[in-house]
Design a protein around this motif. Structure first.
Motif, PDB file in Angstrom:
ATOM      1  N   VAL A   1      -0.986   1.667  -6.997  1.00 11.46           N
ATOM      2  CA  VAL A   1      -0.557   2.827  -6.212  1.00 11.46           C
ATOM      3  C   VAL A   1      -0.439   4.048  -7.119  1.00 11.46           C
ATOM      4  O   VAL A   1      -0.896   5.138  -6.775  1.00 11.46           O
ATOM      5  CB  VAL A   1       0.772   2.542  -5.475  1.00 11.46           C
ATOM      6  CG1 VAL A   1       1.328   3.805  -4.843  1.00 11.46           C
ATOM      7  CG2 VAL A   1       0.568   1.451  -4.425  1.00 11.46           C
TER       8      VAL A   1
ATOM      9  N   VAL B   1       4.213   7.785  -1.993  1.00  9.53           N
ATOM     10  CA  VAL B   1       4.912   6.626  -1.453  1.00  9.53           C
ATOM     11  C   VAL B   1       6.005   7.108  -0.516  1.00  9.53           C
ATOM     12  O   VAL B   1       6.848   7.920  -0.904  1.00  9.53           O
ATOM     13  CB  VAL B   1       5.524   5.760  -2.577  1.00  9.53           C
ATOM     14  CG1 VAL B   1       6.380   4.646  -2.001  1.00  9.53           C
ATOM     15  CG2 VAL B   1       4.425   5.196  -3.469  1.00  9.53           C
TER      16      VAL B   1
ATOM     17  N   VAL C   1       1.238   5.677   0.941  1.00  9.80           N
ATOM     18  CA  VAL C   1       1.578   4.272   1.097  1.00  9.80           C
ATOM     19  C   VAL C   1       2.976   4.251   1.687  1.00  9.80           C
ATOM     20  O   VAL C   1       3.872   4.945   1.199  1.00  9.80           O
ATOM     21  CB  VAL C   1       1.545   3.545  -0.265  1.00  9.80           C
ATOM     22  CG1 VAL C   1       2.087   2.136  -0.141  1.00  9.80           C
ATOM     23  CG2 VAL C   1       0.139   3.536  -0.834  1.00  9.80           C
TER      24      VAL C   1
ATOM     25  N   ALA D   1      -1.482   1.452   3.720  1.00  8.10           N
ATOM     26  CA  ALA D   1      -2.120   2.652   3.182  1.00  8.10           C
ATOM     27  C   ALA D   1      -2.835   3.386   4.305  1.00  8.10           C
ATOM     28  O   ALA D   1      -3.527   2.794   5.116  1.00  8.10           O
ATOM     29  CB  ALA D   1      -3.120   2.268   2.098  1.00  8.10           C
TER      30      ALA D   1
END
Length: 145
Positions: free
Chosen positions: A46, A53, A26, A19
């Motif tokens: 998350v 992501v 992430v 992170a």
């Protein structure tokens, strides 16, 4: 789940997901998968965090559950991204694997439609690992900027 397997999965999860608070993302750099439970817990966190992501390497097996949990608009892929799918299975104490057809169907239905369609066009979930990468992957998820 055996304690050793759980600890190993959590250590892998921590090592595979980095992170970056300043950029609120992430990054999945390499994940061979593992036990489903820890991945579900991790990706729920998350999702709740609002972070984007970035899939930047192999995301195999249980790692692909990120696609079912984090909203599509918060996922992007790099040129190194590879998603690997296979049917759900259990392993007994002797190390024998058993197919879990109901779990496989549940996982398949949880994936976004375009991912489900790709899996179906490539023979469906089985014991063989299906790899989604390159142009086919970029047609489903945007490239990270």
């Amino acid at each position: 789940m055996q304690r050793t397997a759980f600890v190993r999965t959590m250590m892998l999860s921590a090592a595979l997901l980095a992170a970056a608070p300043a950029s609120a993302e992430v990054r999945i750099i390499q994940s061979p998968g593992g036990q489903v439970g820890p991945f579900l817990d991790l990706f729920e966190k998350v999702r709740e965090s609002g972070e984007r992501v970035v899939i930047d390497g192999p995301c195999l097996s249980a790692c692909t559950l990120v696609l079912s949990i984090v909203p599509v608009e918060r996922i992007c892929v790099t040129r190194r991204a590879v998603l690997g799918f296979h049917a759900a299975r259990s392993v007994d104490r002797r190390g024998h694997f058993y197919a879990e057809p109901e779990a496989s169907e549940a996982v398949l239905q949880a994936y976004p439609g375009r991912v489900r369609d790709w899996i179906s066009r490539h023979g469906g979930l089985s014991s063989q690992l299906l790899l989604l990468k390159g142009r086919e992957l970029a047609a489903i998820y945007p490239r990270c900027r």
